[in-house]
Design an enzyme around this catalytic site. Structure first.
Site, PDB file in Angstrom:
ATOM      1  N   ASN A 124       0.765  -1.159   0.063  1.00  0.00           N
ATOM      2  CA  ASN A 124      -0.046   0.105  -0.050  1.00  0.00           C
ATOM      3  C   ASN A 124       0.849   1.335  -0.093  1.00  0.00           C
ATOM      4  O   ASN A 124       0.336   2.221  -0.024  1.00  0.00           O
ATOM      5  CB  ASN A 124      -1.107  -0.097   1.321  1.00  0.00           C
ATOM      6  CG  ASN A 124      -2.270  -0.588   0.877  1.00  0.00           C
ATOM      7  OD1 ASN A 124      -2.475  -1.290  -0.121  1.00  0.00           O
ATOM      8  ND2 ASN A 124      -3.437  -0.679   1.794  1.00  0.00           N
ATOM      9  N   TYR A 125       2.197   1.149   0.247  1.00  0.00           N
ATOM     10  CA  TYR A 125       2.924   2.346  -0.230  1.00  0.00           C
ATOM     11  C   TYR A 125       3.764   1.927  -1.512  1.00  0.00           C
ATOM     12  O   TYR A 125       4.763   1.975  -1.800  1.00  0.00           O
ATOM     13  CB  TYR A 125       4.178   2.399   0.992  1.00  0.00           C
ATOM     14  CG  TYR A 125       3.776   2.722   2.098  1.00  0.00           C
ATOM     15  CD1 TYR A 125       2.528   3.296   2.384  1.00  0.00           C
ATOM     16  CD2 TYR A 125       4.743   2.951   3.071  1.00  0.00           C
ATOM     17  CE1 TYR A 125       2.290   3.689   3.582  1.00  0.00           C
ATOM     18  CE2 TYR A 125       4.326   3.226   4.579  1.00  0.00           C
ATOM     19  CZ  TYR A 125       2.875   3.618   4.794  1.00  0.00           C
ATOM     20  OH  TYR A 125       2.726   4.061   6.079  1.00  0.00           O
ATOM     21  N   ARG A 126       2.835   2.032  -2.551  1.00  0.00           N
ATOM     22  CA  ARG A 126       3.045   1.575  -3.864  1.00  0.00           C
ATOM     23  C   ARG A 126       4.397   2.234  -4.363  1.00  0.00           C
ATOM     24  O   ARG A 126       4.526   3.371  -4.448  1.00  0.00           O
ATOM     25  CB  ARG A 126       2.161   1.854  -4.871  1.00  0.00           C
ATOM     26  CG  ARG A 126       2.167   1.461  -6.204  1.00  0.00           C
ATOM     27  CD  ARG A 126       1.966   0.117  -6.508  1.00  0.00           C
ATOM     28  NE  ARG A 126       0.601  -0.445  -6.477  1.00  0.00           N
ATOM     29  CZ  ARG A 126       0.156  -1.506  -6.496  1.00  0.00           C
ATOM     30  NH1 ARG A 126       0.982  -2.580  -6.730  1.00  0.00           N
ATOM     31  NH2 ARG A 126      -1.118  -2.116  -6.434  1.00  0.00           N
TER      32      ARG A 126
END
Length: 541
Positions: A477-479
């Site tokens: 989700n911290y792409r």
């Protein structure tokens, strides 16, 4: 990292399509997609659907596109735009959109809140459609059974508000930003300030609905254990379109405590950070202490740079107990009762989201950020405490780099109790804390973007000795496209493995098997989606 041209990996028919677009103009192609898609959608639904399909010439197209772009890097004139935007009002519209995207032969990108750091939920280098889920935002809270039903287009702020309407002793462990969309946030992991007590959001998902590649709606029973496992931390967009989740709520006390304490290097910040590493992952699991490390101007030595270390905390209990705990475990911090503020849980949600004290919970219903900056993020995991000498070297590098800050998020507690293979999210026991590299800026332009992104890459490189190895892990989700991209050619699996093992470790191979079973032609794909074992990528012609 040097990236190969994506065109090198596409079949000849696709290249011919690109040439055709260059010769005949992209708008005519977009118009053709719109006409064919609308005709197909009308055929597959009983509703009037022209109002939910926005062409590039529709006055609502630009506002709809920009409404959920949360990174200004992907809101420029040169950013690739979708042929059409589909804004479903009903689950059947999503089913039809999947069928019709395949029929017209164009890629689909799925957006719920738009917080994807690399914009891949609404940007693509090939012709594409955005399926924007923001209208599907229903939330139903069942306090008696301590559960909630959440549609993918709802935001975390809306969920927290709905819980607060029904109870002041219930909450949900998820992100601190209220405008996070449920679809991506929950399927990618769901990380927040109660994870040491309750784990991740995915640890509390008990059912879900997804539209598969054939346009069918599946729930936990019909999708099977493997797919249900995959969408709880493996990212839903690789497997279908997430429609909704059923989640378990958690208990929160009537009174919680928050504090923010800042120290500079001149105020023994190095000692504080060093001791934080010993305490934050091992203290009472009701306590979450995030640490922000940022370069700044020294107040003591004018004209010199310093490091500011800020600890932002949530304690699921009262202030007197918190001060007692940290007085024994974290004396370097010197926390006093006057540093703490007691409040109820929903007030702490507002406080963490940087609202002023006394702000009404109604503020959590707003979907419009005050401003959208340009930004870049990366992530790491630390498994061994960094020595004081190491920290002092890092301070020099942060100051040398210039603008990039670090955020340390502690693990421990519940995270140590859950197996790495229970969900696709593998970063559990053995990690002291997660690192986020963070930089934001205001000015547009390629030179500015390059400068700030290069700074982030430099600091990331400097941190290599201190972080996890083999693989150097990252948080989905911290792409971060720097760690690998997929072109879905003959080396699809090997390209996917590069970033896949960083995000998922050994869970990656199980995700690939699930993907191969449920989407063998790899229709649902993006730059970092899960590949199939034998790629049969659709040719969009």
């Amino acid at each position: 990292m040097t990236k190969s041209s994506p065109l090198a990996y596409f079949p000849i028919p696709f290249l011919l399509l690109i040439v055709s677009l260059l010769l005949h103009g992209y708008p005519s192609f977009a118009d053709s997609v719109y006409d064919n898609f609308l005709q197909c959608l009308t055929k597959h639904t009983k509703d009037q659907v022209s109002n939910i399909v926005l062409s590039q010439t529709n006055p609502s197209y630009k506002p709809a596109l920009q409404a959920y772009i949360k990174n200004a890097r992907f809101n420029t004139s040169s950013t690739p735009k979708p042929s059409i935007i589909v804004t479903p009002l009903h689950e059947s519209h999503v089913q039809a959109a999947v069928i019709c995207s395949k029929q017209v032969g164009t890629q689909i990108r799925i957006r719920s809140g738009g917080h994807d750091y690399e914009g891949i939920s609404y940007v693509s280098d090939v012709p594409f459609i955005i399926l924007d889920m923001f209208n599907l935002r229903n939330i139903t809270v069942d306090i008696e059974n301590q559960t909630a039903f959440v549609q993918a287009g709802a935001t975390m702020g809306e969920l927290y508000y709905k819980i607060w309407e029904k109870s002041n002793v219930h909450g949900f462990p998820a992100g601190v930003c209220p405008t996070l969309g449920a679809g991506g946030h929950l399927s990618g992991g769901g990380y927040g300030n109660m994870l040491r007590k309750y784990g991740l959001s995915v640890d509390h998902i008990i059912d879900a609905q997804i539209v598969d590649v054939n346009g069918k709606i599946l729930d936990k029973a019909s999708m099977g254990d493997d797919l249900f496992w995959a969408i709880r931390g493996g990212g839903g967009a690789s497997f279908g379109v997430m429609l909704s989740y059923k989640i378990n709520l958690v208990q929160v006390p009537k009174i919680v405590t928050v504090f923010k304490v800042q120290r500079s290097l001149e105020e023994n910040a190095t000692d504080v950070v060093y001791q934080w590493q010993q305490v934050a992952p091992n203290t009472d699991d009701r306590l979450f202490m995030r640490m922000l490390l940022q370069p700044g101007e020294s107040k003591v030595k004018k004209g010199e740079k310093t490091i500011k270390a800020s600890i932002v905390a949530l304690f699921l209990g009262e202030a007197t107990e918190l001060v007692t705990i940290l007085g024994k475990e974290f004396p370097q911090l010197g926390l006093k009762i006057e540093n703490c503020t007691q409040m109820n849980w929903i007030e702490s949600v507002l406080w963490w989201a940087s609202f002023d004290n006394g702000t009404s919970p109604n503020a959590l219903l707003s979907r419009n950020p005050n401003f959208v900056k340009f930004g870049k993020r990366k992530s790491d995991y630390v498994q061994t405490p960094i020595s004081k000498d190491g920290l002092e070297w890092i301070w020099k590098k942060i100051i040398e780099v210039g603008d990039v800050g670090l955020v340390f998020n502690p693990y421990g507690g519940k995270m140590n109790e859950i197996s790495a293979s229970d969900t696709p999210f593998p970063h559990r026991k053995g990690n002291l804390f997660k690192v986020q590299y963070s930089v934001s800026w205001d000015d547009d332009g390629a030179e500015e973007e390059k400068r700030y992104i290069d700074q982030t890459k430099r600091l990331y490189s400097y941190m290599t000795p201190f972080v996890s190895k083999n693989p150097r892990s990252a948080f989905l989700n911290y792409r971060d496209l720097d760690i690998g991209v997929n072109h879905y050619g003959k080396d699809s699996y090997m390209e996917g493995k590069v970033y896949g093992y960083k995000y998922f470790k050994a869970n990656f191979d199980r995700l690939v098997k699930v993907k191969t079973a449920v989407d063998p032609e790899n229709f649902f794909r993006n730059e970092q989606s899960i590949p199939t074992l034998q790629t049969k990528a659709s040719v969009f012609v």
